[in-house]
Design a protein around this motif. Structure first.
Motif, PDB file in Angstrom:
ATOM      1  N   LEU A 142     117.285  29.017 -23.032  1.00  0.00           N
ATOM      2  CA  LEU A 142     118.014  29.341 -24.255  1.00  0.00           C
ATOM      3  C   LEU A 142     119.477  28.948 -24.132  1.00  0.00           C
ATOM      4  N   ASP A 143     120.036  29.111 -22.953  1.00  0.00           N
ATOM      5  CA  ASP A 143     121.420  28.698 -22.716  1.00  0.00           C
ATOM      6  C   ASP A 143     121.556  27.188 -22.869  1.00  0.00           C
ATOM      7  N   LEU A 144     120.585  26.429 -22.369  1.00  0.00           N
ATOM      8  CA  LEU A 144     120.617  24.979 -22.507  1.00  0.00           C
ATOM      9  C   LEU A 144     120.453  24.569 -23.965  1.00  0.00           C
ATOM     10  N   LEU A 145     119.601  25.273 -24.699  1.00  0.00           N
ATOM     11  CA  LEU A 145     119.434  24.991 -26.129  1.00  0.00           C
ATOM     12  C   LEU A 145     120.750  25.202 -26.867  1.00  0.00           C
ATOM     13  N   ARG A 146     121.422  26.283 -26.574  1.00  0.00           N
ATOM     14  CA  ARG A 146     122.713  26.537 -27.217  1.00  0.00           C
ATOM     15  C   ARG A 146     123.717  25.439 -26.879  1.00  0.00           C
TER      16      ARG A 146
ATOM     17  N   GLN B 137     119.066  18.117 -33.360  1.00  0.00           N
ATOM     18  CA  GLN B 137     119.087  16.789 -33.946  1.00  0.00           C
ATOM     19  C   GLN B 137     119.820  15.784 -33.072  1.00  0.00           C
ATOM     20  N   GLU B 138     120.535  16.274 -32.066  1.00  0.00           N
ATOM     21  CA  GLU B 138     121.263  15.382 -31.171  1.00  0.00           C
ATOM     22  C   GLU B 138     121.317  16.004 -29.780  1.00  0.00           C
ATOM     23  N   LEU B 139     120.749  15.315 -28.795  1.00  0.00           N
ATOM     24  CA  LEU B 139     120.756  15.815 -27.424  1.00  0.00           C
ATOM     25  C   LEU B 139     122.009  15.339 -26.702  1.00  0.00           C
ATOM     26  N   PRO B 140     122.518  16.141 -25.787  1.00  0.00           N
ATOM     27  CA  PRO B 140     123.697  15.715 -25.030  1.00  0.00           C
ATOM     28  C   PRO B 140     123.355  14.597 -24.060  1.00  0.00           C
ATOM     29  N   VAL B 141     124.361  13.838 -23.672  1.00  0.00           N
ATOM     30  CA  VAL B 141     124.178  12.793 -22.670  1.00  0.00           C
ATOM     31  C   VAL B 141     123.846  13.456 -21.335  1.00  0.00           C
ATOM     32  N   LEU B 142     122.892  12.882 -20.621  1.00  0.00           N
ATOM     33  CA  LEU B 142     122.417  13.490 -19.383  1.00  0.00           C
ATOM     34  C   LEU B 142     123.561  13.743 -18.401  1.00  0.00           C
ATOM     35  N   GLU B 143     124.503  12.806 -18.327  1.00  0.00           N
ATOM     36  CA  GLU B 143     125.604  12.933 -17.383  1.00  0.00           C
ATOM     37  C   GLU B 143     126.524  14.110 -17.716  1.00  0.00           C
ATOM     38  N   ASN B 144     126.474  14.571 -18.967  1.00  0.00           N
ATOM     39  CA  ASN B 144     127.346  15.671 -19.381  1.00  0.00           C
ATOM     40  C   ASN B 144     126.744  17.043 -19.117  1.00  0.00           C
ATOM     41  N   VAL B 145     125.527  17.077 -18.617  1.00  0.00           N
ATOM     42  CA  VAL B 145     124.859  18.350 -18.344  1.00  0.00           C
ATOM     43  C   VAL B 145     124.963  18.667 -16.856  1.00  0.00           C
ATOM     44  N   ASN B 146     125.591  19.767 -16.539  1.00  0.00           N
ATOM     45  CA  ASN B 146     125.719  20.215 -15.151  1.00  0.00           C
ATOM     46  C   ASN B 146     124.616  21.228 -14.857  1.00  0.00           C
ATOM     47  N   PRO B 147     123.615  20.872 -14.052  1.00  0.00           N
ATOM     48  CA  PRO B 147     122.489  21.792 -13.807  1.00  0.00           C
ATOM     49  C   PRO B 147     122.921  23.142 -13.266  1.00  0.00           C
ATOM     50  N   SER B 148     123.977  23.174 -12.474  1.00  0.00           N
ATOM     51  CA  SER B 148     124.410  24.438 -11.878  1.00  0.00           C
ATOM     52  C   SER B 148     125.010  25.394 -12.903  1.00  0.00           C
ATOM     53  N   SER B 149     125.428  24.874 -14.056  1.00  0.00           N
ATOM     54  CA  SER B 149     126.020  25.731 -15.086  1.00  0.00           C
ATOM     55  C   SER B 149     124.999  26.236 -16.103  1.00  0.00           C
ATOM     56  N   VAL B 150     123.785  25.701 -16.057  1.00  0.00           N
ATOM     57  CA  VAL B 150     122.739  26.117 -16.997  1.00  0.00           C
ATOM     58  C   VAL B 150     122.136  27.434 -16.513  1.00  0.00           C
ATOM     59  N   LYS B 151     122.103  28.428 -17.389  1.00  0.00           N
ATOM     60  CA  LYS B 151     121.586  29.745 -17.024  1.00  0.00           C
ATOM     61  C   LYS B 151     120.067  29.829 -17.189  1.00  0.00           C
TER      62      LYS B 151
ATOM     63  N   ILE C   3     116.436  18.038 -15.451  1.00  0.00           N
ATOM     64  CA  ILE C   3     117.215  18.158 -16.685  1.00  0.00           C
ATOM     65  C   ILE C   3     116.623  17.261 -17.766  1.00  0.00           C
ATOM     66  N   ARG C   4     116.249  16.043 -17.385  1.00  0.00           N
ATOM     67  CA  ARG C   4     115.647  15.131 -18.353  1.00  0.00           C
ATOM     68  C   ARG C   4     114.305  15.678 -18.848  1.00  0.00           C
ATOM     69  N   LEU C   5     113.533  16.247 -17.952  1.00  0.00           N
ATOM     70  CA  LEU C   5     112.245  16.831 -18.315  1.00  0.00           C
ATOM     71  C   LEU C   5     112.433  17.994 -19.298  1.00  0.00           C
ATOM     72  N   THR C   6     113.448  18.807 -19.053  1.00  0.00           N
ATOM     73  CA  THR C   6     113.718  19.955 -19.919  1.00  0.00           C
ATOM     74  C   THR C   6     114.246  19.519 -21.278  1.00  0.00           C
ATOM     75  N   LEU C   7     115.147  18.535 -21.288  1.00  0.00           N
ATOM     76  CA  LEU C   7     115.678  18.036 -22.559  1.00  0.00           C
ATOM     77  C   LEU C   7     114.585  17.391 -23.393  1.00  0.00           C
ATOM     78  N   ASN C   8     113.640  16.750 -22.734  1.00  0.00           N
ATOM     79  CA  ASN C   8     112.510  16.160 -23.455  1.00  0.00           C
ATOM     80  C   ASN C   8     111.700  17.243 -24.165  1.00  0.00           C
ATOM     81  N   TRP C   9     111.567  18.386 -23.518  1.00  0.00           N
ATOM     82  CA  TRP C   9     110.855  19.510 -24.135  1.00  0.00           C
ATOM     83  C   TRP C   9     111.661  20.082 -25.299  1.00  0.00           C
ATOM     84  N   LEU C  10     112.974  20.247 -25.094  1.00  0.00           N
ATOM     85  CA  LEU C  10     113.815  20.817 -26.145  1.00  0.00           C
ATOM     86  C   LEU C  10     113.936  19.878 -27.343  1.00  0.00           C
TER      87      LEU C  10
ATOM     88  N   SER D  33     132.239  14.045 -29.695  1.00  0.00           N
ATOM     89  CA  SER D  33     131.792  14.098 -31.076  1.00  0.00           C
ATOM     90  C   SER D  33     132.981  14.215 -32.006  1.00  0.00           C
ATOM     91  N   GLN D  34     132.765  13.939 -33.302  1.00  0.00           N
ATOM     92  CA  GLN D  34     133.820  14.110 -34.282  1.00  0.00           C
ATOM     93  C   GLN D  34     134.198  15.570 -34.402  1.00  0.00           C
TER      94      GLN D  34
END
Length: 512
Positions: free
Chosen positions: A239-243, A222-236, A208-215, A252-253
């Motif tokens: 493009l789904d991760l980018l969204r 302009q703002e990446l999510p916190v690593l702990e908030n990303v569930n790998p099993s829910s990522v399709k 996940i960290r490797l992929t976020l580094n690419w994205l 967030s506000q």
């Protein structure tokens, strides 16, 4: 009429020219039914709808590399096939797995992978698995080489050519150019490669960290999510991760307004909703009518018919087309343009948030996050919107682009937002920015009942309808737009006051 073919196997075709072989016809239909592809709940990779593709086909078509079976073998993409094999060879060496082992792994997952594609992939297993295996290894190697500079070789055809890596970045984020995320993650975990980060507890975290580094290199984020908030099993897929990276964060506000959050409704309404009312009119119907419960109807009795009438009117809405019913609730309102807001006295201000959904209107100030518009912005937005149209319940990215579409109608609207530093235009011409947002909404289905910015639309529209705001804005824009004009007005007011006082004193003296 003469009947041709009176045997048990055939009957007249209706025009008397030929007979129908019933058994052969039944066999043919049955074979097609047996081969019928059953859509899976795991489906997440789609072909872009033709209504969207005909508007701008280039935005959805890979330029350098095909990933997956949908564009494999397309003209213009053949040159990368040899280089993908080189990367595949590098991956085998790093993973320590033999070719036989990798093939066996893919064989076990073939059915699961096929279910991820909405379209039936009419490829034999050997070719299908080869495409998936080679392309998945290629993608992982691209991520690793982007993370570790030392992995790049002097004759690398991708990372030694900036224009090539830029094109591949976009190609990996096209809707039709996706691989299931679990395939990439599983192959990466076999490599046991250490990224050099102690916080990563599992290989899933590392990937996940490797992929976020690419994205992160994609200009739209302009703002990446916190690593702990990303569930790998829910990522399709990518493009789904980018969204997901662009959606409102929980901390967030920007947060989902109450208007589109699900709420508990009466059991009676739930039953009717599930059986009678079209999905797109559910929220509208619930808001339009105050539906009584069974207990309220019993207590009301025959003397109180208002509740009964409401129920009858509600039932009518279930059976009568929505367009034929009188609308009792206020219609959905689109916001005014930036120019209209400016003329009404609205000020544009950049807020500190990096989330594009954090847009607020307070007093006479519309706060928006700073946004850079690049050449790649249209391509990325179009593919996210296409993915939402095919897969997602909430069309949040479409809601954002609809808001921007109505704020930006002409180059003058863009100029106002550029002057306020809300938009940083890297396209060069302000007309290009207005054309970009004006074209994103073509061919899409927009559900105004579930729009994320409904409340904001209404607030902006209401503000522009108040006449005193326009009067104040006109005074400020035409007479108080520079310090010298303000000073001249003050001096003129002082002189007018002195003249009045002098005249008043002269009048008093005359009377004496």
């Amino acid at each position: 009429m003469e009947v041709v073919g009176t045997s048990r196997q055939g009957t007249s075709s209706g025009n008397g020219d030929a007979s129908i072989d019933t058994e052969r016809l039944v066999k043919s239909i049955r074979e097609k039914l047996d081969k019928l592809y059953s859509p899976s709940r795991e489906c997440c990779i789609y072909k872009v709808p033709k209504t969207l593709k005909k508007i701008n086909e280039e935005a959805y078509t890979p330029v350098r590399v095909s990933i997956g079976p949908l564009h494999h073998g397309k003209e213009g993409l053949e040159d990368m096939e040899e280089h993908k094999l080189r990367y595949f060879n590098d991956f085998m060496q790093q993973s320590g797995k033999s070719l036989e082992e990798l093939v066996e792994i893919m064989k076990d997952k073939e059915e699961e992978i096929r279910k991820c594609y909405a379209e039936t992939i009419n490829l034999k297993s050997e070719l299908f698995l080869e495409i998936i295996l080679v392309d998945a290894a290629f993608v992982i190697e691209v991520l690793l080489k982007y993370w570790f500079d030392v992995l790049g070789t002097p004759n690398d055809r991708i990372f030694r050519k900036p224009w090539m890596i830029h094109d591949i970045k976009l190609d990996l984020l096209l809707l039709e150019n996706q691989l299931p995320f679990f395939v990439l993650q599983y192959l990466f975990e076999m490599t046991n490669i250490n990224l050099g980060i102690e916080d990563d507890k599992t290989m899933s975290d590392s990937f996940i960290r490797l992929t976020l580094n690419w994205l992160e290199s994609v200009s739209i984020i302009q703002e990446l999510p916190v690593l702990e908030n990303v569930n790998p099993s829910s990522v399709k897929h990518f493009l789904d991760l980018l969204r997901s990276c662009l959606m409102p964060m929980e901390d967030s506000q920007a947060s989902v307004p109450e208007e589109i959050k699900p709420s508990k409704v009466k059991q009676f309404i739930d039953f009717l909703r599930s059986h009678l009312i079209p999905r797109q009119s559910l929220q509208q119907t619930q808001q339009e009518f105050d539906i009584p419960s069974a207990t309220e109807l019993h207590e009301a009795g025959a003397n109180n018919s208002s509740k009964v009438k409401q129920l009858i009117y509600f039932l009518r809405s279930c059976l009568i087309p929505r367009q034929s019913l009188q609308q009792t609730e206020r219609e959905f309102e689109f916001p005014p343009t930036a120019t209209e807001l400016h003329e009404a006295g609205v000020k544009f201000k950049v807020n500190s948030s990096k989330n594009l959904f954090d847009i607020k209107f307070s007093g006479d100030v519309l706060e928006m996050p700073h946004r850079k518009i690049y050449d790649s912005t249209e391509c990325l937005l179009r593919n996210i919107i296409a993915y939402e149209q095919c897969h997602c319940d909430d069309k949040l990215m479409l809601d954002y682009t609809v808001l921007m579409d109505y704020l930006i109608n002409t180059r003058k609207d863009v100029e106002l937002l550029v002057q306020a530093k809300v938009i940083e235009n890297w396209l060069g011409d302000n007309d290009d920015v207005s054309n970009l947002f004006n074209g994103l909404g073509k061919g899409v289905v927009f559900d105004s009942d579930r729009c994320y910015f409904t409340k904001l639309h209404r607030e902006l529209s209401d503000y522009c309808k108040i006449r005193k705001h326009r009067w104040k804005a006109n005074l400020r824009h035409n007479y108080c737009n520079t310090p010298w004009r303000v000073l001249s007005i003050i001096v003129a007011a002082i002189l007018l006051g002195l003249t009045f006082i002098q005249s008043l004193c002269s009048l008093i003296t005359c009377h004496k």
